[in-house]
Design an enzyme around this catalytic site. Structure first.
Site, PDB file in Angstrom:
ATOM      1  N   ASP A 226       0.861  -1.188   0.000  1.00  0.00           N
ATOM      2  CA  ASP A 226       0.000   0.000   0.000  1.00  0.00           C
ATOM      3  C   ASP A 226       0.890   1.228   0.000  1.00  0.00           C
ATOM      4  OD1 ASP A 226      -3.278   0.291   0.755  1.00  0.00           O
ATOM      5  OD2 ASP A 226      -2.046   2.114   0.807  1.00  0.00           O
TER       6      ASP A 226
ATOM      7  N   TYR B   6     -12.205   6.798 -14.399  1.00  0.00           N
ATOM      8  CA  TYR B   6     -12.292   5.574 -13.591  1.00  0.00           C
ATOM      9  C   TYR B   6     -12.948   4.442 -14.383  1.00  0.00           C
ATOM     10  CZ  TYR B   6     -13.699   2.822  -9.425  1.00  0.00           C
ATOM     11  OH  TYR B   6     -13.903   1.841  -8.496  1.00  0.00           O
TER      12      TYR B   6
ATOM     13  N   LYS C 215     -11.316   0.926 -15.481  1.00  0.00           N
ATOM     14  CA  LYS C 215     -11.908  -0.348 -15.053  1.00  0.00           C
ATOM     15  C   LYS C 215     -12.272  -1.219 -16.253  1.00  0.00           C
ATOM     16  CE  LYS C 215     -11.719   0.036 -10.568  1.00  0.00           C
ATOM     17  NZ  LYS C 215     -10.594  -0.642  -9.889  1.00  0.00           N
TER      18      LYS C 215
ATOM     19  N   THR D 266     -16.501   1.555   2.111  1.00  0.00           N
ATOM     20  CA  THR D 266     -15.117   1.970   2.372  1.00  0.00           C
ATOM     21  C   THR D 266     -15.080   3.488   2.266  1.00  0.00           C
ATOM     22  OG1 THR D 266     -14.469   1.972   0.057  1.00  0.00           O
ATOM     23  CG2 THR D 266     -14.263  -0.133   1.214  1.00  0.00           C
TER      24      THR D 266
HETATM   25  N1  LIG Z   1     -15.707   0.306  -2.427  1.00  0.00           N
HETATM   26  C1  LIG Z   1     -16.488   0.046  -3.472  1.00  0.00           C
HETATM   27  O1  LIG Z   1     -17.733   0.030  -3.359  1.00  0.00           O
HETATM   28  C2  LIG Z   1     -15.878  -0.251  -4.804  1.00  0.00           C
HETATM   29  C3  LIG Z   1     -16.731  -0.367  -5.923  1.00  0.00           C
HETATM   30  C4  LIG Z   1     -16.185  -0.696  -7.154  1.00  0.00           C
HETATM   31  C5  LIG Z   1     -14.802  -0.910  -7.253  1.00  0.00           C
HETATM   32  N2  LIG Z   1     -13.990  -0.769  -6.165  1.00  0.00           N
HETATM   33  C6  LIG Z   1     -12.546  -0.990  -6.329  1.00  0.00           C
HETATM   34  O2  LIG Z   1     -12.059  -1.793  -5.272  1.00  0.00           O
HETATM   35  C7  LIG Z   1     -10.704  -1.412  -4.993  1.00  0.00           C
HETATM   36  C8  LIG Z   1     -10.546  -1.094  -3.505  1.00  0.00           C
HETATM   37  O3  LIG Z   1     -11.327   0.029  -3.180  1.00  0.00           O
HETATM   38  P1  LIG Z   1     -11.646   0.473  -1.684  1.00  0.00           P
HETATM   39  O4  LIG Z   1     -13.041   0.925  -1.683  1.00  0.00           O
HETATM   40  O5  LIG Z   1     -11.193  -0.573  -0.722  1.00  0.00           O
HETATM   41  O6  LIG Z   1     -10.704   1.792  -1.568  1.00  0.00           O
HETATM   42  P2  LIG Z   1      -9.810   2.370  -0.368  1.00  0.00           P
HETATM   43  O7  LIG Z   1      -9.567   3.783  -0.704  1.00  0.00           O
HETATM   44  O8  LIG Z   1     -10.397   2.024   0.961  1.00  0.00           O
HETATM   45  O9  LIG Z   1      -8.446   1.538  -0.516  1.00  0.00           O
HETATM   46  C9  LIG Z   1      -7.600   1.685  -1.633  1.00  0.00           C
HETATM   47  C10 LIG Z   1      -6.160   1.534  -1.169  1.00  0.00           C
HETATM   48  O10 LIG Z   1      -5.298   1.628  -2.333  1.00  0.00           O
HETATM   49  C11 LIG Z   1      -4.126   2.316  -1.941  1.00  0.00           C
HETATM   50  N3  LIG Z   1      -3.461   2.893  -3.107  1.00  0.00           N
HETATM   51  C12 LIG Z   1      -3.891   3.942  -3.865  1.00  0.00           C
HETATM   52  N4  LIG Z   1      -2.983   4.222  -4.824  1.00  0.00           N
HETATM   53  C13 LIG Z   1      -1.969   3.328  -4.672  1.00  0.00           C
HETATM   54  C14 LIG Z   1      -0.762   3.101  -5.391  1.00  0.00           C
HETATM   55  N5  LIG Z   1      -0.399   3.893  -6.409  1.00  0.00           N
HETATM   56  N6  LIG Z   1       0.018   2.061  -5.012  1.00  0.00           N
HETATM   57  C15 LIG Z   1      -0.337   1.265  -3.974  1.00  0.00           C
HETATM   58  N7  LIG Z   1      -1.462   1.459  -3.239  1.00  0.00           N
HETATM   59  C16 LIG Z   1      -2.275   2.472  -3.606  1.00  0.00           C
HETATM   60  C17 LIG Z   1      -4.635   3.392  -0.974  1.00  0.00           C
HETATM   61  O11 LIG Z   1      -3.582   3.895  -0.144  1.00  0.00           O
HETATM   62  C18 LIG Z   1      -5.711   2.640  -0.201  1.00  0.00           C
HETATM   63  O12 LIG Z   1      -5.223   2.093   1.002  1.00  0.00           O
HETATM   64  C19 LIG Z   1     -10.394  -0.235  -5.918  1.00  0.00           C
HETATM   65  O13 LIG Z   1      -9.723  -0.693  -7.074  1.00  0.00           O
HETATM   66  C20 LIG Z   1     -11.744   0.294  -6.270  1.00  0.00           C
HETATM   67  O14 LIG Z   1     -11.748   0.993  -7.500  1.00  0.00           O
HETATM   68  C21 LIG Z   1     -14.495  -0.441  -4.951  1.00  0.00           C
END
Ligand SMILES: NC(=O)c1ccc[n+]([C@@H]2O[C@H](COP(=O)([O-])OP(=O)(O)OC[C@H]3O[C@@H](n4cnc5c(N)ncnc54)[C@H](O)[C@@H]3O)[C@@H](O)[C@H]2O)c1
Length: 309
Positions: free
Chosen positions: A46, A172, A176, A206
Site C-alpha cells: 500500500d 475511472y 476499469k 469503504t
Molecule cells: N468500495 C467500493 O464500493 C468499490 C466499488 C467498485 C470498485 N472498487 C474498487 O475496489 C478497490 C478497492 O477500493 P476500496 O473501496 O477498498 O478503496 P480504499 O480507498 O479504501 O483503498 C484503496 C487503497 O489503495 C491504496 N493505493 C492507492 N494508490 C496506490 C498506489 N499507487 N500504489 C499502492 N497502493 C495504492 C490506498 O492507499 C488505499 O489504502 C479499488 O480498485 C476500487 O476501485 C471499490
C-alpha cells in the site's frame, strides 16, 4: 475476523504466497487478512495515499502487516506505488525474496478523481489510469513472469460495475474497462502455463464508496468480497479463468462475455444511405441500461439527493 490467523479452521490457501496491492485499507485489507487466515504468506502493498492518490505514507502497509503477524500470520509490507514498473517489480520481488515463490497477485489499489468529461483535466485523467490500469499491468507483468516459470498462479484484477459506463467518472470507468480487457488478455496469454486471470467488481462500504455522489443500490462490507478472492486464488478454481464476478454483500454474479449479437450484410460495400435505411430495423442498438436511469439521476441531483446508481 471470523477466523483467527494461526489456528485457521480452513486451510484454503495453505502454503501459498499471495501479493495484495492496496492492502492497507478497505477491500484490499480484508482480502489480505482473509488470505492470511487461510494459511497464505502475504505481501501487503500500500502506498498509503488519500482517496485522490496524494500524501503517501509507509505506515499504512506496515500497520496491516503488523496486524497479520500479531494474529499469528506471515506478512511483509511493501509501501511502494503500483504506478511504476519498479514498484510492480518490488512487490513481486518481495514475495520471491522473502517466501521463495508467488502463487497469487491481487490488484486492489485504486484512487478516484471525479469530474464530468467536459471539465476533466489531464491531472484528473492520468493518475487514475496510472493507478488502476497501469498499476494492474505493472504487477501482472512482474507476477506473470514468475508464474510462467512456476507453471502455476492466479491473477486477480479489481474492476467495477461502472466499467459499463459512468456519468461523472469517465477516467475511472475507462480504467476499469481496461482492467477487464487486460484480465481477459492475461487469461488467454497465460492459459498454456497454468495461470488463471479473473476480475472482481465489488461494492463495499469503504472511504472510497463513501465519497461517490451516487446512492448505491446494493452495498456490503469489504469482508463480504474477500471469500470470492480467496476462492479464485485457491486450487479449487484452477479451471476458472477470464471471468468477471460481482461481489456485494451475500450476492456473487457472473458477467457475460462481450460478443456480436446481430449482423447485417451487403453485397460488397455498404453506402451510408443503405446503412441508414437498414440498420435501425435490422440490427438496431443494444440499449445501455444506464441510459434509462439518467433522468431519475438528474432529478435526484437537482433535488440535492444522491442519485441512484
Ligand atoms: N468500495 C467500493 O464500493 C468499490 C466499488 C467498485 C470498485 N472498487 C474498487 O475496489 C478497490 C478497492 O477500493 P476500496 O473501496 O477498498 O478503496 P480504499 O480507498 O479504501 O483503498 C484503496 C487503497 O489503495 C491504496 N493505493 C492507492 N494508490 C496506490 C498506489 N499507487 N500504489 C499502492 N497502493 C495504492 C490506498 O492507499 C488505499 O489504502 C479499488 O480498485 C476500487 O476501485 C471499490
Amino acid at each position: 475476523m471470523d477466523r483467527q490467523i494461526g489456528d485457521a479452521v480452513s486451510d484454503f490457501l495453505a502454503g501459498k504466497v499471495i501479493a495484495v496491492t492496496g492492502a492497507g485499507r478497505g477491500i484490499g485489507r480484508a482480502v489480505a487478512l482473509a488470505c492470511a487466515a487461510e494459511g497464505a504468506s502475504v505481501v501487503i502493498n500500500d502506498y498509503g495515499v488519500s482517496v485522490a492518490g496524494e500524501e503517501p505514507s509507509s505506515e499504512v502497509a506496515q500497520a496491516v502487516a503488523d496486524e497479520v503477524t500479531g494474529l499469528g500470520g506471515t506478512a511483509v509490507p511493501v509501501a511502494d506505488t503500483v504506478t511504476t514498473m519498479e514498484g510492480g517489480q518490488r512487490i513481486v520481488r518481495a514475495a520471491v525474496d522473502k517466501f521463495g515463490r508467488l502463487d497469487g497477485a491481487v490488484c486492489v489499489a485504486g484512487i478516484l478523481r471525479e469530474r464530468m468529461l467536459f471539465n476533466m483535466t489531464e491531472q484528473e485523467w492520468d493518475p487514475v489510469l496510472a493507478t488502476h490500469l497501469k498499476g494492474t499491468f505493472t504487477v501482472f507483468r512482474a507476477a506473470a513472469a514468475v508464474m510462467r516459470g512456476q507453471r502455476s498462479g492466479s491473477l486477480v484484477g479489481f474492476t467495477s460495475g461502472n466499467h459499463a459506463g459512468s456519468v461523472s467518472q469517465a477516467n475511472y470507468s475507462a480504467a476499469k474497462g481496461g482492467i477487464v480487457s487486460l484480465v481477459r488478455s492475461a487469461a488467454l496469454g497465460l492459459h498454456r502455463y497454468g495461470v488463471t486471470a479473473n476480475a472482481v467488481a465489488p461494492v463495499a462500504r469503504t472511504r472510497m464508496s463513501a465519497g461517490v455522489p451516487t446512492q448505491l443500490a446494493e452495498i456490503g462490507e469489504p469482508e463480504d468480497v474477500a471469500p470470492l478472492v480467496v476462492y479464485l486464488l485457491s486450487d479449487a478454481a484452477r479451471e476458472v479463468t477470464g471471468q468477471v464476478y460481482t461481489a456485494v454483500g451475500g450476492k456473487i454474479a457472473v458477467w457475460n462475455q462481450p460478443r456480436e449479437v446481430r449482423a447485417m450484410y451487403a453485397d460488397g460495400r455498404w453506402t451510408p444511405e443503405q446503412i441508414a435505411a437498414r440498420l435501425p430495423a435490422s440490427i438496431g442498438q443494444e440499449r445501455m441500461p444506464m441510459l434509462d436511469q439518467l433522468a431519475a439521476m438528474a432529478k435526484a441531483a437537482a433535488a440535492g439527493d444522491r442519485p441512484n446508481a
